[in-house]
Scaffold this motif. Structure first.
Motif, PDB file in Angstrom:
ATOM      1  N   ALA A  26       0.831  -1.201   0.000  1.00 16.36           N
ATOM      2  CA  ALA A  26       0.000   0.000   0.000  1.00 16.36           C
ATOM      3  C   ALA A  26       0.870   1.258   0.000  1.00 16.36           C
ATOM      4  O   ALA A  26       0.575   2.246  -0.694  1.00 16.36           O
ATOM      5  CB  ALA A  26      -0.931   0.006   1.209  1.00 16.36           C
ATOM      6  N   ASN A  27       1.962   1.220   0.770  1.00 13.95           N
ATOM      7  CA  ASN A  27       2.870   2.364   0.782  1.00 13.95           C
ATOM      8  C   ASN A  27       3.573   2.536  -0.558  1.00 13.95           C
ATOM      9  O   ASN A  27       3.817   3.662  -0.998  1.00 13.95           O
ATOM     10  CB  ASN A  27       3.915   2.200   1.896  1.00 13.95           C
ATOM     11  CG  ASN A  27       3.450   2.776   3.219  1.00 13.95           C
ATOM     12  OD1 ASN A  27       3.449   3.985   3.406  1.00 13.95           O
ATOM     13  ND2 ASN A  27       3.034   1.907   4.128  1.00 13.95           N
ATOM     14  N   LEU A  28       3.871   1.402  -1.223  1.00 16.51           N
ATOM     15  CA  LEU A  28       4.541   1.487  -2.513  1.00 16.51           C
ATOM     16  C   LEU A  28       3.639   2.075  -3.598  1.00 16.51           C
ATOM     17  O   LEU A  28       4.022   3.007  -4.305  1.00 16.51           O
ATOM     18  CB  LEU A  28       5.033   0.101  -2.933  1.00 16.51           C
ATOM     19  CG  LEU A  28       5.706   0.030  -4.316  1.00 16.51           C
ATOM     20  CD1 LEU A  28       6.972   0.870  -4.335  1.00 16.51           C
ATOM     21  CD2 LEU A  28       6.001  -1.410  -4.704  1.00 16.51           C
ATOM     22  N   THR A  29       2.418   1.535  -3.710  1.00 19.35           N
ATOM     23  CA  THR A  29       1.559   1.936  -4.830  1.00 19.35           C
ATOM     24  C   THR A  29       0.681   3.149  -4.535  1.00 19.35           C
ATOM     25  O   THR A  29       0.411   3.959  -5.425  1.00 19.35           O
ATOM     26  CB  THR A  29       0.655   0.768  -5.266  1.00 19.35           C
ATOM     27  OG1 THR A  29      -0.220   0.410  -4.187  1.00 19.35           O
ATOM     28  CG2 THR A  29       1.493  -0.435  -5.665  1.00 19.35           C
ATOM     29  N   GLN A  30       0.258   3.302  -3.289  1.00 21.47           N
ATOM     30  CA  GLN A  30      -0.696   4.368  -2.971  1.00 21.47           C
ATOM     31  C   GLN A  30      -0.065   5.610  -2.368  1.00 21.47           C
ATOM     32  O   GLN A  30      -0.707   6.665  -2.329  1.00 21.47           O
ATOM     33  CB  GLN A  30      -1.777   3.833  -2.013  1.00 21.47           C
ATOM     34  CG  GLN A  30      -2.499   2.605  -2.519  1.00 21.47           C
ATOM     35  CD  GLN A  30      -3.036   2.787  -3.926  1.00 21.47           C
ATOM     36  OE1 GLN A  30      -2.632   2.103  -4.857  1.00 21.47           O
ATOM     37  NE2 GLN A  30      -3.949   3.728  -4.084  1.00 21.47           N
ATOM     38  N   VAL A  31       1.159   5.488  -1.894  1.00 27.34           N
ATOM     39  CA  VAL A  31       1.832   6.655  -1.321  1.00 27.34           C
ATOM     40  C   VAL A  31       3.041   7.034  -2.170  1.00 27.34           C
ATOM     41  O   VAL A  31       3.107   8.125  -2.718  1.00 27.34           O
ATOM     42  CB  VAL A  31       2.257   6.389   0.142  1.00 27.34           C
ATOM     43  CG1 VAL A  31       2.931   7.646   0.725  1.00 27.34           C
ATOM     44  CG2 VAL A  31       1.060   6.001   0.989  1.00 27.34           C
ATOM     45  N   PHE A  32       3.991   6.096  -2.297  1.00 27.25           N
ATOM     46  CA  PHE A  32       5.210   6.397  -3.052  1.00 27.25           C
ATOM     47  C   PHE A  32       4.885   6.782  -4.490  1.00 27.25           C
ATOM     48  O   PHE A  32       5.261   7.858  -4.966  1.00 27.25           O
ATOM     49  CB  PHE A  32       6.155   5.181  -3.016  1.00 27.25           C
ATOM     50  CG  PHE A  32       7.472   5.420  -3.702  1.00 27.25           C
ATOM     51  CD1 PHE A  32       8.581   5.767  -2.955  1.00 27.25           C
ATOM     52  CD2 PHE A  32       7.612   5.311  -5.084  1.00 27.25           C
ATOM     53  CE1 PHE A  32       9.812   5.999  -3.576  1.00 27.25           C
ATOM     54  CE2 PHE A  32       8.827   5.542  -5.708  1.00 27.25           C
ATOM     55  CZ  PHE A  32       9.920   5.885  -4.946  1.00 27.25           C
ATOM     56  N   MET A  33       4.202   5.891  -5.209  1.00 26.58           N
ATOM     57  CA  MET A  33       3.974   6.119  -6.638  1.00 26.58           C
ATOM     58  C   MET A  33       3.034   7.297  -6.901  1.00 26.58           C
ATOM     59  O   MET A  33       3.233   8.065  -7.846  1.00 26.58           O
ATOM     60  CB  MET A  33       3.414   4.855  -7.293  1.00 26.58           C
ATOM     61  CG  MET A  33       4.401   3.698  -7.341  1.00 26.58           C
ATOM     62  SD  MET A  33       5.980   4.137  -8.118  1.00 26.58           S
ATOM     63  CE  MET A  33       5.452   4.645  -9.749  1.00 26.58           C
ATOM     64  N   VAL A  34       2.023   7.447  -6.070  1.00 25.36           N
ATOM     65  CA  VAL A  34       1.071   8.548  -6.279  1.00 25.36           C
ATOM     66  C   VAL A  34       1.762   9.896  -6.121  1.00 25.36           C
ATOM     67  O   VAL A  34       1.564  10.824  -6.923  1.00 25.36           O
ATOM     68  CB  VAL A  34      -0.117   8.416  -5.306  1.00 25.36           C
ATOM     69  CG1 VAL A  34      -0.932   9.704  -5.280  1.00 25.36           C
ATOM     70  CG2 VAL A  34      -0.995   7.232  -5.692  1.00 25.36           C
ATOM     71  N   ASN A  35       2.624  10.019  -5.117  1.00 20.41           N
ATOM     72  CA  ASN A  35       3.304  11.296  -4.892  1.00 20.41           C
ATOM     73  C   ASN A  35       4.418  11.541  -5.903  1.00 20.41           C
ATOM     74  O   ASN A  35       4.631  12.682  -6.326  1.00 20.41           O
ATOM     75  CB  ASN A  35       3.850  11.347  -3.467  1.00 20.41           C
ATOM     76  CG  ASN A  35       2.767  11.630  -2.448  1.00 20.41           C
ATOM     77  OD1 ASN A  35       2.460  12.774  -2.161  1.00 20.41           O
ATOM     78  ND2 ASN A  35       2.170  10.581  -1.903  1.00 20.41           N
ATOM     79  N   ALA A  36       5.117  10.476  -6.298  1.00 18.11           N
ATOM     80  CA  ALA A  36       6.129  10.630  -7.342  1.00 18.11           C
ATOM     81  C   ALA A  36       5.475  11.075  -8.648  1.00 18.11           C
ATOM     82  O   ALA A  36       5.974  11.971  -9.345  1.00 18.11           O
ATOM     83  CB  ALA A  36       6.892   9.320  -7.540  1.00 18.11           C
ATOM     84  N   ALA A  37       4.338  10.445  -8.979  1.00 18.68           N
ATOM     85  CA  ALA A  37       3.618  10.819 -10.197  1.00 18.68           C
ATOM     86  C   ALA A  37       3.080  12.241 -10.096  1.00 18.68           C
ATOM     87  O   ALA A  37       3.061  12.986 -11.097  1.00 18.68           O
ATOM     88  CB  ALA A  37       2.474   9.840 -10.445  1.00 18.68           C
ATOM     89  N   GLY A  38       2.654  12.636  -8.921  1.00 13.01           N
ATOM     90  CA  GLY A  38       2.166  14.000  -8.732  1.00 13.01           C
ATOM     91  C   GLY A  38       3.254  15.034  -8.970  1.00 13.01           C
ATOM     92  O   GLY A  38       3.002  16.094  -9.565  1.00 13.01           O
ATOM     93  N   PHE A  39       4.468  14.730  -8.517  1.00 10.44           N
ATOM     94  CA  PHE A  39       5.592  15.639  -8.766  1.00 10.44           C
ATOM     95  C   PHE A  39       5.852  15.766 -10.266  1.00 10.44           C
ATOM     96  O   PHE A  39       6.044  16.868 -10.789  1.00 10.44           O
ATOM     97  CB  PHE A  39       6.849  15.129  -8.057  1.00 10.44           C
ATOM     98  CG  PHE A  39       8.076  15.949  -8.350  1.00 10.44           C
ATOM     99  CD1 PHE A  39       8.350  17.086  -7.615  1.00 10.44           C
ATOM    100  CD2 PHE A  39       8.952  15.588  -9.364  1.00 10.44           C
ATOM    101  CE1 PHE A  39       9.479  17.865  -7.888  1.00 10.44           C
ATOM    102  CE2 PHE A  39      10.079  16.346  -9.653  1.00 10.44           C
ATOM    103  CZ  PHE A  39      10.341  17.487  -8.906  1.00 10.44           C
TER     104      PHE A  39
END
Length: 484
Positions: A44-57
């Motif tokens: 969940a941290n990988l796909t919903q936190v890490f990736m979402v915020n990286a993609a947002g940047f």
């Protein structure tokens, strides 16, 4: 255990990044280690936190990475950067060699040319000038750092650097935030840095040191070095491996054709920020298909993107005959933006995971409890994170992702202008990022054929000490007089 995991994850990231491991791999692994220690769900941290915020940047800032890298490559291949550097050298002469190198770097980077493009062009010129003037070769990196990586990156109003763009969506500011304070900070950095370099030159002359033993030109070899590449791409917005692609002209651009695109960047940025965008009817931004956002959240990025686009078109129009391989040049510039953008986005993803952990509340409380008020605590937070990551842009984004909304609320309660918050955050990110593991420092030393032992003290004095002094003055003046 959660707090321990936070430090273990950060330690792994710093250690292996310094050894040249790719941040694209390190950041998610370090984030998962921190989550594991905190007993948090890994996937969940990988796909919903890490990736979402990286993609947002990437969604916010990739246009600036892309356009900045393309512009830098066009300026390089057209001979425009070389023309600017040669013009400054001829104008100032052998008696003011250090000033010529500093101002050449400042002019091209403030005009939007990527840092590593400036490195690869200015270093050979600096070596020739320093040799002729019998100034120690070991002072070249410090002179280039002063011109390219201090006031034109973080303080001078309107600079199109990614560091100056990052706070804009958080604070609703423009690239020209707190212009008076930015100019004062720039003058402090420039004057104290030049004082130190001239002092070092005079001391070397008294000791009869001279230029020293020359070394072979390692510019192209440094560009292809994988270790340099991995460290460089987390520091700035240009992949040095792409310097070898495209086609560089043998006929430098006339100086007017070289300088005009740089002027276009600043002028269009100013007009877009202060005249055009404030007058547009952008009520449609509130619609769901446009992200239910506001002009304040996007205006800064829009103005920089339009300015860089105008400069790209100007460069092509003025230098058409000197760009025989235009497609290859633009392809190389576009490719040069990808790895740096994804590397910094990975650092942002790591910071988002860390900020989401319950243990981070302790860190947040510590930062906000620092004496001196919000401006001081913001400066400390950006300094620490930029130092640990070795990246001004990465550290700044992590800090604002984790604490940006908190500082907006603090500014509203305490009456601090968000433009002042913007300027303090940017200058703060550009101080301790210049530690030994910083990618720009490592890359510059490699290009110059020097070591940390040879040149790092002078880099510290012109890159860290001058910026810290300017930061203290900006906080003091801002606290007493407000933003101006």
């Amino acid at each position: 255990m959660g707090l321990l995991g936070l430090f273990v994850g950060l330690g792994l990231l710093v250690l292996f990044a310094f050894r040249g491991w790719s941040v694209l791999l390190l950041a998610p692994v370090a984030a998962l280690v921190a989550a594991l220690f905190g007993g948090e769900p890994l996937l969940a941290n990988l796909t919903q936190v890490f990736m979402v915020n990286a993609a947002g940047f990437l969604a916010q800032f990739f246009p600036i990475f892309l356009l900045g890298a393309v512009f830098g490559k066009l300026m390089d291949d057209s001979g425009a950067v070389t023309s600017v550097a040669v013009f400054m050298a001829k104008r100032l002469g052998e008696r003011r060699v250090i000033l010529a190198v500093v101002l050449a770097g400042a002019l091209v980077t403030y005009g939007g040319v990527s840092l590593f493009v400036a490195f690869f062009v200015i270093v050979p010129m600096a070596r020739s000038l320093f040799r002729a003037a019998a100034i120690p070769r070991r002072l070249i990196p410090a002179a280039i750092v002063l011109g390219t990586s201090t006031f034109t990156m973080s303080a001078l109003p309107g600079t199109p650097s990614i560091q100056n763009a990052i706070p804009m969506p958080f604070f609703g500011t423009t690239p020209f935030a707190a212009p008076g304070l930015g100019i004062i900070a720039s003058l402090i950095m420039l004057s104290t840095g030049l004082w130190w370099l001239h002092r070092a030159e005079a001391k070397a002359r008294r000791a009869g040191e001279g230029y020293g033993d020359d070394v072979e030109d390692v510019t192209e070899r440094a560009a292809a070095d994988e270790l340099v590449r991995e460290r460089a791409t987390t520091a700035r917005e240009f992949d040095p491996a792409e310097m070898q692609h495209g086609h560089r002209t043998d006929q430098p651009s006339p100086v007017l054709s070289a300088v005009l695109p740089l002027i276009v960047v600043v002028a269009v940025n100013l007009v877009m920020s202060l005249v055009v965008l404030p007058r547009l009817d952008v009520a449609y931004l509130a619609e769901q298909r446009f992200g239910e956002t506001s002009l304040a959240a996007v205006a800064g990025v829009w103005s920089v993107a339009v300015a860089l686009t105008a400069a790209i078109l100007t460069t092509i129009a003025l230098n058409w005959a000197r760009l025989p391989a235009l497609r290859q040049t633009m392809d190389a510039g576009a490719n040069a933006s990808v790895l740096p953008a994804f590397s910094v986005a990975s650092l942002v993803g790591f910071g988002a995971v860390v900020a989401s952990l319950p243990a981070f509340a302790l860190v947040r409380e510590w930062v906000l409890a620092i004496e001196g008020g919000p401006l001081v605590s913001l400066a400390v937070a950006t300094n620490i994170l930029a130092a640990l990551t070795g990246s001004a842009s990465g550290g700044l984004t992590i800090a604002l992702d984790a604490l940006g909304q908190t500082y907006v609320e603090l500014a509203a309660r305490t009456g601090i202008d968000l433009a002042l918050m913007h300027r303090v955050a940017v200058i703060g990110s550009g101080t301790l990022d210049i530690l030994p593991h910083n990618g720009a420092v490592v890359s510059l030393l490699a290009i110059c054929g020097l070591t940390h032992r040879d040149s790092y003290l002078d880099i510290v004095m012109v890159g860290i000490v001058t910026s810290l002094l300017a930061l203290v003055v900006v906080i003091a003046l801002g606290s007493a007089l407000g933003s101006f």
